[in-house]
Design a protein around this motif. Sequence first.
Motif, PDB file in Angstrom:
ATOM      1  N   THR A 172       0.816  -1.221   0.000  1.00  0.00           N
ATOM      2  CA  THR A 172       0.000   0.000   0.000  1.00  0.00           C
ATOM      3  C   THR A 172       0.844   1.263   0.000  1.00  0.00           C
ATOM      4  OG1 THR A 172      -0.182   0.185   2.424  1.00  0.00           O
ATOM      5  CG2 THR A 172      -1.778  -1.236   1.293  1.00  0.00           C
ATOM      6  N   ALA A 173       2.141   1.145  -0.288  1.00  0.00           N
ATOM      7  CA  ALA A 173       3.019   2.316  -0.256  1.00  0.00           C
ATOM      8  C   ALA A 173       2.540   3.385  -1.229  1.00  0.00           C
ATOM      9  CB  ALA A 173       4.449   1.895  -0.613  1.00  0.00           C
ATOM     10  N   GLY A 174       2.445   4.613  -0.749  1.00  0.00           N
ATOM     11  CA  GLY A 174       2.071   5.736  -1.594  1.00  0.00           C
ATOM     12  C   GLY A 174       0.587   5.863  -1.879  1.00  0.00           C
ATOM     13  N   MET A 175      -0.236   5.026  -1.274  1.00  0.00           N
ATOM     14  CA  MET A 175      -1.676   5.071  -1.548  1.00  0.00           C
ATOM     15  C   MET A 175      -2.386   6.042  -0.620  1.00  0.00           C
ATOM     16  SD  MET A 175      -2.874   1.142  -2.200  1.00  0.00           S
ATOM     17  CE  MET A 175      -2.203   0.149  -3.536  1.00  0.00           C
ATOM     18  N   ALA A 176      -3.472   6.621  -1.134  1.00  0.00           N
ATOM     19  CA  ALA A 176      -4.358   7.418  -0.300  1.00  0.00           C
ATOM     20  C   ALA A 176      -5.098   6.496   0.665  1.00  0.00           C
ATOM     21  CB  ALA A 176      -5.348   8.169  -1.188  1.00  0.00           C
ATOM     22  N   PRO A 177      -5.598   7.039   1.788  1.00  0.00           N
ATOM     23  CA  PRO A 177      -6.269   6.187   2.786  1.00  0.00           C
ATOM     24  C   PRO A 177      -7.377   5.307   2.216  1.00  0.00           C
ATOM     25  CG  PRO A 177      -5.863   8.351   3.703  1.00  0.00           C
ATOM     26  CD  PRO A 177      -5.460   8.432   2.260  1.00  0.00           C
TER      27      PRO A 177
END
Length: 265
Positions: free
Chosen positions: A187-192
């Motif tokens: 989930t690196a760099g993903m929005a919540p």
Amino acid sequence: MSNASATIPANEILTARAIVKDYPSVKVLKLIDLSVSDGDTLAVIGPNGAGKTTLFKVLSGEVFADSGTVSYNGADITRMPAWRRVRSGFGRSFQVASVFLDLTAAENVLIAVEAYLAQKTQGARFRLGCRPAPDVRDLVDETLEEVGLASKGFDQARFLSHGDKKRLELAMSLALRPRILLLDEPTAGMAPADRQASIELIAAVKARHGMTVVLTEHDMDVVFGLASRVVVLHHGELVAAGTPEEVRQNPLVREVYLGTEVNYA
């Protein structure tokens, strides 16, 4: 700081024993022991520089350990190259999604499907570049549907969002029908919102296919939302292992990584 061996679970599918990996002037992994049981979801956590990605590279065959052993299904794979591990049942994702940017989403998955079928038939049905057979097209469509990309099959991969590129990479891994899936910072760099959707997708895929999952992750909501077991690395040493609750309550883990005020429901 002393090394802590992970408790050995039943039905081991992947084990690492006394893993040492050094780079020039840097000792990265120091006698790491861990075991993953069939059907487990194991999270590897720790501060930046703890050795998580290097451990993943050793487990996947991208690099070899300087000493120690890696076993899969009871067989020694310590010196087995990455491509052979994929053929034996490994899937892998990377911190930065590894996809063919100039191809469409469907074409990316098609490559993986054809590679899987060629492996099963010893190359007899590898037809990449020709019109895909109906059963191959069905597999591509099913795989895109599974990861939520059914409507984006004709989109060029370079124009997909960051989250969709990660979904596409997962689809390519699933097309290879892995038994164990290694996810490096999924989930690196993903929005919540994308992060929560990714948690739900990984959990659903794991349940549907009965796979074993090993992941590294900095986001503790992701870790505690997915993992059945957690191991903690610090300065290249394994300092704690156990259930998410055991690790969350471990004073040493709070000191070196989670912090004293952490409170995850």
